[in-house]
Design an enzyme around this catalytic site. Structure first.
Site, short mmCIF file in Angstrom:
data_model
loop_
_atom_site.label_atom_id
_atom_site.label_comp_id
_atom_site.label_asym_id
_atom_site.label_seq_id
_atom_site.Cartn_x
_atom_site.Cartn_y
_atom_site.Cartn_z
N TYR A 472 4.49 0.15 0.37
CA TYR A 472 5.26 0.44 -0.85
C TYR A 472 6.63 1.10 -0.61
O TYR A 472 7.04 1.95 -1.39
CB TYR A 472 4.44 1.30 -1.82
CG TYR A 472 2.98 1.01 -1.84
CD1 TYR A 472 2.50 -0.27 -2.10
CD2 TYR A 472 2.04 2.00 -1.56
CE1 TYR A 472 1.14 -0.55 -2.10
CE2 TYR A 472 0.68 1.73 -1.55
CZ TYR A 472 0.23 0.44 -1.82
OH TYR A 472 -1.10 0.17 -1.81
N HIS A 473 7.34 0.64 0.41
CA HIS A 473 8.65 1.24 0.69
C HIS A 473 9.75 0.18 0.81
O HIS A 473 10.51 0.19 1.79
CB HIS A 473 8.59 2.06 1.98
CG HIS A 473 7.59 3.17 1.95
ND1 HIS A 473 6.98 3.66 3.10
CD2 HIS A 473 7.08 3.88 0.92
CE1 HIS A 473 6.14 4.62 2.77
NE2 HIS A 473 6.18 4.78 1.45
N PRO A 474 9.91 -0.71 -0.16
CA PRO A 474 10.99 -1.72 -0.06
C PRO A 474 12.36 -1.10 -0.30
O PRO A 474 12.53 -0.26 -1.19
CB PRO A 474 10.62 -2.72 -1.16
CG PRO A 474 9.91 -1.89 -2.20
CD PRO A 474 9.13 -0.86 -1.41
#
Length: 536
Positions: A472-474
């Site tokens: 969850y780190h785009p």
């Protein structure tokens, strides 16, 4: 209606920008957010993330999917993103991590003037209200509450001990002088007050206390559909509510804060992006900017889970149900207990080789079985550990799936398209397995799920390609820089246009070595100062 500033997106960055700009009573600010107010009990109770994250149903969550990923056996990845004021800080694990100081010096050396570690540290400190107080590296008075976990499980301390048994040193502050080591995460959570144990999202920290200001208009349920240009100047934002189409006019600036997926999508829908790609989607080009949507980077993550005969963790069963009720009552009484957990209580930053300048792998240790983002459930109890490559070489893109502004964007991270990422993730997986096999966790181990029989590199790599996905780190899709592929300049102004900035994780030129929420809030704090200076 006409305002000085219009902000499209009320997530982590948008909440900060709206609150900071509206501190000046002479300035009018409008914030548009597609979701709700972000005050629901499922958001306020940290453990409520178990209902929000899976996206089944889509509660406060865009629940995007990627296109099929060749590096992951053709699977579609899952990309949850918060849909409420506070954005993904309303549905995340609350971990407060800044990344490595060298990450920001890299930005500055690549041409992003003003973004070195020494220059961004004051903004981290301004944001931070750390339970440990103020020192050279931390702020104790900022709006974002950062504290110790309320009730970490003994299991999580056993994980830290297991790291020690693997010659990984204890680190009690991942945001201190050194990042490397193992310990318990600090979290963005209210502490020592009436709201003790509640999630402190960016909205709860910054925006909710400001919503009574007469000069701040917050419109929820407002889906931004396009930026309106007058020649090469942004003059407002079109948006859609349950009541139909509307327009918010900006006398000074429009700020796009839709995140790594939403911001490039809104620019593209507005005709700002690669002209050829826009024509293919039936969108008229208003400003040819080839870098929009490119440079997508994300932390690909692989999980190993164990079943356990112990029950002091989250699980499915009769005892788990009784424990859950007890813990809900405890949390409502004083903010402690397992409802206050971030789930990922323990962690570690590791070097794959001692010669590495900084950690290149991160572990998240979770007090539950995590399978397919919590979308596949298992009876009983257990624990999980995640490993991710901190600075991946693979690059993807975000494009329009269609010209429909309400359609999801097309997301292609191109996971493991660079074989260096695959090799490092494999090495990290083997290091993680060694930690999970350590004596300190012996009492908690029963049966390893999925990869128990995998011993060779080829077998482990097969499991990675079959089950790895995002943590969850785009970032990076509206990259900051000075070259032709940069989307914004170091002042976060969209190149070639006036009156338009992008402020969120999409401007990061490269991924930082850690979780991305604290850096996003820092970016917004710094942007607010830039905008105030520009208006002076």
């Amino acid at each position: 209606m006409k305002f000085d500033y219009v902000i499209a997106g009320g997530g982590s960055a948008g909440s900060v920008i709206a609150a900071r700009l509206s501190e000046d009573p002479a300035v009018s600010v409008c914030l548009l957010e597609a979701g709700g107010e972000g005050k629901d009990m499922l958001i306020r109770a940290p453990a409520g993330v178990v209902a929000l994250l899976p996206g089944r149903p889509k509660i406060k969550n865009w629940a995007f999917e990627t296109v099929p990923q060749p590096g992951l056996n053709g699977r579609k990845g899952y990309q949850p993103r918060g849909k409420a004021l506070g954005g993904s800080s309303a549905i995340n694990a609350m971990l407060y991590i800044r990344g490595h100081r060298r990450d920001y010096d890299d930005w500055a050396e690549a041409g992003c003037t003003g973004w070195s570690w020494d220059e961004v540290l004051p903004y981290f400190k301004r944001a931070e209200g750390n339970q440990r107080g103020t020192d050279a590296l931390h702020g104790g008075e900022g709006p974002l509450r950062v504290g110790e976990q309320q009730s970490p499980r003994p299991l999580s301390r056993a994980f830290v001990a297991a790291c020690g048994e693997n010659q990984i040193r204890l680190n009690e502050d991942f945001n201190g002088e050194e990042q490397e080591g193992a310990g318990l995460y600090q979290v963005t959570q209210f502490w020592g007050e009436r709201r003790n144990g509640e999630r402190c999202s960016a909205a709860a920290a910054y925006l909710h206390p400001a919503m009574g200001r007469k000069n701040l208009t917050v419109v929820t349920g407002a889906h931004a559909t396009g930026i309106v240009l007058d020649g090469k100047r942004a003059i407002g934002v079109r948006y859609r509510t349950a009541n139909g189409e509307a327009f918010a006019q900006a006398a000074r600036e429009v700020v796009v804060s839709g995140g790594a997926f939403g911001s490039p999508q809104l620019l593209l829908l507005s005709g700002i992006g690669p002209a050829g790609e826009l024509a293919a989607r039936g969108v008229a080009s208003a400003h040819d900017l080839p870098g929009v949507g490119k440079n997508l980077q994300d932390h690909l993550d692989f999980i190993i889970s164990w079943k356990s005969r112990e029950t002091d963790m989250f699980g499915l069963g009769a005892k788990g149900t009784v424990n859950l009720v007890k813990n809900i009552l405890q949390w409502r009484r004083d903010g402690t207990g397992m409802i206050a957990t971030p789930y990922a209580e323990g962690g570690a930053f590791l070097k794959s080789d001692p010669s590495q300048e900084r950690p290149d792998l991160q572990l998240h240790f979770v007090i539950a079985i995590v399978d397919d983002h919590g979308r596949k459930l298992h009876m009983g109890y257990g624990f999980s550990c995640h490993v991710c490559v901190l600075r991946p070489h693979s690059r993807g893109e975000v494009t329009l799936a269609s010209a429909d502004p309400l359609a999801a964007p097309s997301i292609d991270p191109r996971y493991l398209s660079d074989e260096r990422d695959a090799a490092l993730l494999l090495k990290g997986t083997k290091m993680m397995r060694s930690i999970l096999a350590a004596p300190a966790l012996a009492r908690y181990r029963d049966k390893e799920l999925y990869s128990a029989g995998a011993t060779s590199d080829a077998e482990l790599m097969s499991h990675i390609r079959a089950r790895a996905d995002t943590i969850y780190h785009p970032v990076g899709t509206c990259r900051m820089g000075t070259d032709d592929m940069a989307v914004v300049d170091p002042q976060l102004r969209v190149r070639g246009l006036s009156g338009l900035r992008v402020v969120d994780a999409s401007v990061m030129p490269t991924l930082i070595g850690g979780n991305t929420n604290a850096p996003t809030i820092m970016i917004a704090e710094k942007a607010a100062d830039m905008m105030k200076a520009a208006a002076a």
